[in-house]
Scaffold this active site. Structure first.
Site, mmCIF file in Angstrom:
data_model
loop_
_atom_site.group_PDB
_atom_site.id
_atom_site.type_symbol
_atom_site.label_atom_id
_atom_site.label_comp_id
_atom_site.label_asym_id
_atom_site.label_seq_id
_atom_site.Cartn_x
_atom_site.Cartn_y
_atom_site.Cartn_z
ATOM 1 N N HIS A 371 0.947 -1.289 -0.054
ATOM 2 C CA HIS A 371 0.043 -0.183 -0.092
ATOM 3 C C HIS A 371 0.858 1.414 -0.056
ATOM 4 C CE1 HIS A 371 -3.884 -1.922 1.691
ATOM 5 N NE2 HIS A 371 -3.596 -2.770 0.651
ATOM 6 N N ARG A 516 -6.802 3.074 2.090
ATOM 7 C CA ARG A 516 -7.163 1.758 2.369
ATOM 8 C C ARG A 516 -6.767 1.549 3.893
ATOM 9 N NH1 ARG A 516 -3.928 -0.683 -2.820
ATOM 10 N NH2 ARG A 516 -2.699 1.096 -1.865
#
Length: 876
Positions: A371, A516
């Site tokens: 990420h 996220r």
């Protein structure tokens, strides 16, 4: 209970209990001379006998036939002999852009083996001169000479007549007339306008996903897409359709459309090339800059957009689309590939084994790294709304089905979904990357490619600015009534995570550098501890240098945080994924002490993330996910488990005292699942299953479908790219794959050439001391080499204006994940030295106060003679 040495008692490591066998030890001390003489005599006799046995074995060995190399060793030797980084599309384009004259086929040498050339791995390595690892033994570098395949200096093993790799000679393309080009571009523009009209009709009919459903969580909450992507996608879609039309008119082959169509015309000045929908180039790059840009631009001075946010993923191999442009591939037999859900149930279900060495935290750290470097943009509606693809009549009515739908078909006899009469799983294609040239569809990475902490700080200047307090170099946080520092709240009630019931208690989901952040609770914990670490570091730097302003405090703290993330990833995580042998052979291991890397940075290396890495290889970590998440309280007496689905988009427990520590202790104590083809039902049946829902999504099917959406070449082609001979049938894979997985693959796929990269890579036997098999290791190694060698601001670089001093490097190399966890989690009192590995001999559980878990000392950052009137980053 405290021991006499001041350590908290930890069974098996430190204890204050009476020493065992006191009487026996006293007897040994009284007769130590006699006992010593007896032991010495027995030792001499044993050594003489052992020498006789070894001499006999040596004679027998010399007369015996040489033993064949094991499959595991063979694949490792092959990988170590490959030059990294591997060739990619940039290499291919620059080769022919610099030499546009295409030679005759008879003069082109690609059909014969090329002589050895100087590669980046064979030239004098600055890391080796500066104290790096010793050369790999020549015996380990030998290659199997019995392979009858043409090879170039990249040692790939594509057949001589294979025209879909970077060693090919470009095919001549027909001369396109101005009229054909203009009409094709107009066709693409009209089609793009038709899509806009379709989206407006769908919006008017409220044809979007229902909030609270698994698909809405996936598309709206997890796969968030920036509003600026919509304009970019319109440009990409126009060029994609124009390429399809020009290919139809010119009767281009699939290879020509994919690899050569970009040379047909220069569209830079075309009215169909909208500069507002392109990623803007920086006006100027400062080669003496001390700090990274927020969006990754200007890291590479020659190519300022390499690795920048909102740019296309790299291509490690040419895209495989059925039409050479955009349509997902079909079977080599020209029939449909098995449904992604069919592959999931046929190959990726069954008994999943636990890892023997790795904790569940290893999965979370892999996700944290992912990420930081990848976030694929998804197609959205006009106002950013989700797109619905599965509804009655959709498959037979193209006037209401969105052209970006690629729904996953579920067999009617599905072992799970059939009981709910579900035959379709929502899936929308990734947004096409913008470009002003013809060619196949690419996808957008919304994040910076560099391992630069963008997961904490954001990937644009606007995001970074919004996350800062703009005081004392601090990041925004919220502080609970009991004084705990948490991430700032997300006050948007429509962010797809917040719940009205929780908001009524002033408990919100969180904000961080990556959207996220709330996906699973240990990922939220990881975001939180790094934000805490940054703020702690900024305050310490202020104490050391009271004259530093907010900008310098922030940028210096950020620079140290990024260096620690890079060091931990390459020191603790990558050796676990690739194995220590390959890690050392490819110079991925950090140096020691105060040494710098000299001349290590290579501006010709694009550090951008490859499509194959993002859409397949680095998703291996999904196989490590446990279906039950473990929690352990501070005393270690109460152990509890929670279904994974209940931790997804549920960060609210972190507002409670002690919960963060409970999850962290559980994560470092719980074993992850082994990396193989088997997955927990929590991710194949119940992913993002909301409260009250009866089912969720299938992550494995989504991963497979995503690979097809992105045009990822199948497994067999990646074998050849990585120096392994292509499998001519399923039997050829017996030495390289798990037997049960191979049997399952042979039942689902009609041909070995149809196997999706994701499924084939997971089916491979892991290399010695590694988590993954050789094909995934090849793709991962290429990317990790690029992230190190292609980063001008890499923390070990010694030829950069932003280099750390030798004393600062010594401190950064003390950084460890164990220390980060100990420093920033309330109630964390003990931890194993290497928390990605299970507590065992050689990896003891230590008190957080132990000197065996060193602390980073920031005193080398104190300026004795600060420069006068030098305001870092101060705006005019």
């Amino acid at each position: 209970m405290e021991s006499s040495r001041g350590y908290t008692e930890i069974p098996g490591v430190y204890t204050s209990s009476p020493r065992a066998f006191v009487g026996a030890r006293r007897l040994c001390r009284n007769y130590q001379t006699c006992i010593g003489a007896t032991v010495l005599t027995l030792l001499i006799i044993s050594l003489v006998g052992l020498a006789s046995v070894l001499i006999g074995q040596s004679i027998a060995t010399n007369n015996a036939e040489p033993q064949p190399m094991s499959a595991t060793n063979r694949t490792l030797v092959t990988l170590m002999a490959l030059p990294f980084p591997r060739r990619d599309r940039d290499w291919y384009n620059s080769r022919w852009d610099e030499n546009p004259v295409i030679p005759d086929a008879k003069d082109y040498p690609s059909s014969t083996p090329e002589p050895p050339t100087t590669t980046q791995d064979s030239r004098s390595d600055p890391e080796e001169r500066d104290g790096g690892d010793e050369d790999v033994d020549e015996e380990e570098m030998m290659m199997n000479e019995d392979l009858n395949w043409a090879r170039g200096d990249d040692r790939s093993l594509f057949p001589r007549d294979d025209g879909f790799n970077w060693a090919r000679m470009p095919e001549p393309v027909p001369n396109v007339t101005d009229r054909d080009l203009s009409e094709s571009l107009a066709f693409g523009s009209r089609d793009e306008q038709w899509r806009d009209e379709l989206e407006r009709r769908m919006e008017a009919r409220n044809m979007s996903l229902q909030p609270g459903t698994p698909s809405h969580y996936h598309q709206h909450s997890f796969r968030k897409t920036s509003p600026i992507v919509r304009g970019m996608a319109k440009q990409g879609y126009l060029m994609e359709r124009a390429t399809q039309e020009i290919g139809r008119r010119m009767k281009l082959s699939r290879e020509q459309s994919t690899m050569d169509s970009r040379r047909m015309a220069d569209l830079g000045a075309s009215p169909y090339c909208d500069s507002e929908n392109q990623r803007s180039h920086p006006t100027r790059c400062d080669e003496k800059a001390l700090y990274r840009s927020a969006d990754g631009s200007c890291n590479n001075l020659k190519n300022p957009l390499w690795g920048a946010s909102f740019t296309a993923f790299r291509r490690g191999l040419p895209a495989i689309y059925d039409d050479g442009v955009s349509i997902p591939r079909r079977s080599v037999a020209k029939s449909e590939l098995p449904s992604a859900r069919q592959v999931s149930t046929g190959v990726h279900t069954g008994h999943h084994a636990e890892s023997k060495s790795y904790t569940h935290l290893a999965m979370t750290w892999g996700q944290f790294v992912d990420h930081d470097i990848t976030a694929t943009a998804q197609t959205k509606g006009p106002a950013g709304e989700t797109i619905k693809c599965c509804f009655e009549g959709a498959l037979n009515n193209d006037t209401i089905i969105h052209p970006e739908c690629l729904a996953i078909q579920i067999p009617k006899n599905d072992s799970f979904y059939s009981s709910f009469n579900k035959t379709c799983m929502e899936f929308t294609r990734s947004a096409p990357a913008p470009r002003c040239e013809l060619g196949p569809r690419d996808q957008l990475n919304q994040l910076t490619a560099y391992l630069d902490g963008s997961i904490i700080y954001g990937s644009t200047s606007e995001e970074m600015d919004n996350l800062r307090q703009h005081t004392d170099g601090l990041l925004k946080t919220q502080v609970t009534d009991d004084g705990r520092e948490l991430l700032p709240p997300s006050n948007d009630s429509n962010d797809g995570c917040n719940l009205k019931t929780q908001m009524g208690w002033h408990r919100y989901c969180f904000q961080s550098g990556d959207s996220r952040v709330n996906e699973q609770i240990m990922l939220t914990v990881m975001h939180t501890i790094w934000a805490r670490e940054h703020n702690s570091m900024a305050l310490t730097l202020k104490d050391l240098n009271p004259e530093w302003n907010d900008e310098r405090l922030f940028q210096e703290a950020r620079r140290i945080i990024v260096a620690q993330i890079q060091h931990i990833t390459y020191h603790e995580y990558i050796p676990s994924v690739l194995g220590p042998t390959l890690t050392k052979a490819k110079r991925l291991s950090p140096l020691e002490g105060s040494k710098h890397l000299l001349l290590s940075y290579d501006p010709s290396i694009n550090a951008g993330i490859s499509n194959e890495f993002a859409a397949a290889a680095f998703r291996f970590g999904h196989s490590m996910i446990q279906g039950l998440v473990q929690k352990i309280d501070q005393e270690g007496k109460n152990v509890a488990f929670q279904q994974l689905k209940k931790t997804l988009f549920n960060p609210f427990p972190l507002y409670d005292i002690g919960v963060m520590g409970d999850y962290a202790r559980g994560s470092i104590a719980q074993m992850s699942c082994a990396v193989d083809t088997y997955f927990s039902a929590q991710v194949t049946h119940r992913l993002f299953q909301a409260r009250g829902a009866k089912y969720g999504l299938d992550l494995v099917a989504i991963n497979i479908q995503r690979g097809r959406d992105h045009g990822i070449p199948p497994y067999n082609r990646w074998r050849m790219m990585c120096g392994f001979p292509p499998a001519l049938n399923f039997t050829d894979l017996r030495q390289d794959m798990d037997r049960g997985a191979l049997d399952a693959l042979s039942k689902v796929y009609k041909s070995v050439d149809d196997i999706d990269l994701y499924s084939g890579g997971l089916a491979e036997l892991p290399m010695k001391d590694a988590l993954v098999g050789p094909t995934f290791a090849c793709i991962l190694t290429d990317q990790f080499v690029r992230l190190k060698r292609g980063d001008r601001f890499w923390y070990e670089n010694g030829d950069s204006p932003a280099k750390f001093t030798p004393n600062q490097l010594v401190e950064i190399r003390k950084a460890s994940l164990a220390r980060i966890l100990c420093n920033n989690i309330d109630g964390m009192t003990a931890i194993q030295r290497w928390p990605l590995r299970h507590f065992e001999t050689g990896n003891p559980r230590l008190p957080c106060a132990s000197i065996a878990i060193p602390k980073v000392d920031l005193s080398p950052w104190q300026e004795d003679d600060p420069l006068e009137n030098y305001n870092y980053g101060k705006k005019d």
